[in-house]
Design a protein around this motif. Structure first.
Motif, PDB file in Angstrom:
ATOM      1  N   ALA A   1       0.854  -1.200   0.000  1.00  0.00           N
ATOM      2  CA  ALA A   1       0.000   0.000   0.000  1.00  0.00           C
ATOM      3  C   ALA A   1       0.885   1.244   0.000  1.00  0.00           C
ATOM      4  N   PRO A   2       1.540   1.541  -1.126  1.00  0.00           N
ATOM      5  CA  PRO A   2       2.498   2.654  -1.161  1.00  0.00           C
ATOM      6  C   PRO A   2       1.896   4.022  -0.901  1.00  0.00           C
ATOM      7  N   ASP A   3       0.622   4.212  -1.217  1.00  0.00           N
ATOM      8  CA  ASP A   3       0.017   5.549  -1.097  1.00  0.00           C
ATOM      9  C   ASP A   3      -0.601   5.820   0.265  1.00  0.00           C
ATOM     10  N   LEU A   4      -0.682   4.800   1.117  1.00  0.00           N
ATOM     11  CA  LEU A   4      -1.260   5.016   2.440  1.00  0.00           C
ATOM     12  C   LEU A   4      -0.300   5.834   3.307  1.00  0.00           C
ATOM     13  N   PRO A   5      -0.828   6.654   4.237  1.00  0.00           N
ATOM     14  CA  PRO A   5       0.045   7.495   5.070  1.00  0.00           C
ATOM     15  C   PRO A   5       0.834   6.673   6.090  1.00  0.00           C
ATOM     16  N   ALA A   6       2.146   6.913   6.149  1.00  0.00           N
ATOM     17  CA  ALA A   6       2.994   6.242   7.142  1.00  0.00           C
ATOM     18  C   ALA A   6       3.007   7.041   8.442  1.00  0.00           C
ATOM     19  N   PHE A   7       3.049   8.379   8.320  1.00  0.00           N
ATOM     20  CA  PHE A   7       3.008   9.237   9.508  1.00  0.00           C
ATOM     21  C   PHE A   7       2.715  10.671   9.073  1.00  0.00           C
TER      22      PHE A   7
END
Length: 288
Positions: A244-250
């Motif tokens: 899920a590259p586009d999901l927010p990490a932080f």
């Protein structure tokens, strides 16, 4: 975003027959199947999720004819023990819900307060649509049309089950939190649980498989060393980047950083440190 699955008419009939033979509602069977899946994904045998209730006490005469919105969301706790029959669990869930009908009007905020500060009871909920209506006379000019609407909630995942000739499940989810591949995966695992219940209603929670025959065969035939017994943090993070590259990490200073962006920045920093002569295991000072 929304993702929809639909059981075949044959499977829906078989599932309804199973529920009827066990003197259960289809709603109870669906809830226990979902609890089983939730327990496996969370590695817990005691799970809680929200359930939409009508909020119309049957003790009130003609309550179904009262105009207005009475629905409410209350927490449901299910203890999915490995050696316990899922049908027995369905009966317990159904009994407990019948006993709790007199409290279905309770506000979620009050239930949350009773549970104690800082405790999040659940992060998603499910609903089982079962709206009774009377068919109109064919001679009248009035017709009834049922439509499916996308409902907005403050929760990142809401699943609506719609009975009928084919049982349908609508997964409404926050695409900034869940990726479409993940939602598709859990939907497939859920139907797999229902399939197993239809094939053998004596199964316990520990007997349920989350992989089908093809997947198990692929795992067994995988070359030695391909499947790691354990993954370190870096491997897990890079897997999430691919998943899920586009999901927010932080979030930092009100700026949202995706997994892909974070990974790219980390790789740039790693390359810089390598060129500077930093060796594995050496400490590096960080100016913050």
């Amino acid at each position: 975003a929304q993702y929809t699955i639909q059981l075949s008419a044959e499977k829906t009939t078989a599932l309804a027959a199973l529920a009827a033979n066990e003197q259960l509602t289809l709603n109870s069977v669906v809830q226990v199947a979902w609890a089983t899946l939730l327990g496996r994904y969370s590695l817990q045998d005691d799970v809680v999720f929200g359930v939409v209730v009508s909020g119309r006490p049957p003790e009130i005469e003609d309550v179904e004819k009262i105009v207005g919105l009475f629905i409410n969301v209350i927490p449901v706790r299910v203890q999915v023990k490995g050696n316990r029959s899922l049908m027995e669990l369905c009966r317990q869930v159904q009994y407990e819900q019948a006993q709790s009908q007199m409290y279905q009007y309770s506000q979620l905020a009050d239930i949350q307060a009773a549970a104690g500060p800082g405790k999040v009871l659940f992060d998603h909920f499910i609903g089982f649509e079962n709206f009774p209506f009377e068919e109109t006379n064919a001679d009248t000019d009035i017709s009834i049309a049922l439509s499916s609407n996308q409902e907005e909630t403050t929760y990142d995942l809401y699943i609506t089950f719609v009975p009928g000739r084919q049982l349908t499940a609508h997964f409404s989810y926050n695409e900034h939190v869940y990726g479409p591949a993940f939602i598709s995966d859990i939907a497939g695992r859920f139907t797999l649980i229902l399939d197993q219940l239809m094939q053998d209603h004596t199964l316990g929670a520990g007997d349920i498989e989350l992989t089908d025959v093809t997947e198990r065969q692929q795992l067994l035939e995988a070359p030695a060393g391909l499947i790691a017994a354990e993954k370190d943090l870096i491997a897990c993070f890079e897997e999430q980047v691919l998943y899920a590259p586009d999901l927010p990490a932080f979030n930092i200073r009100q700026h949202q950083v995706s997994y892909e962006e974070c990974n790219a920045q980390a790789n740039r920093l790693a390359n810089y440190l390598i060129k500077a002569g930093v060796q594995p295991g050496q400490c590096v000072a960080i100016w913050m």
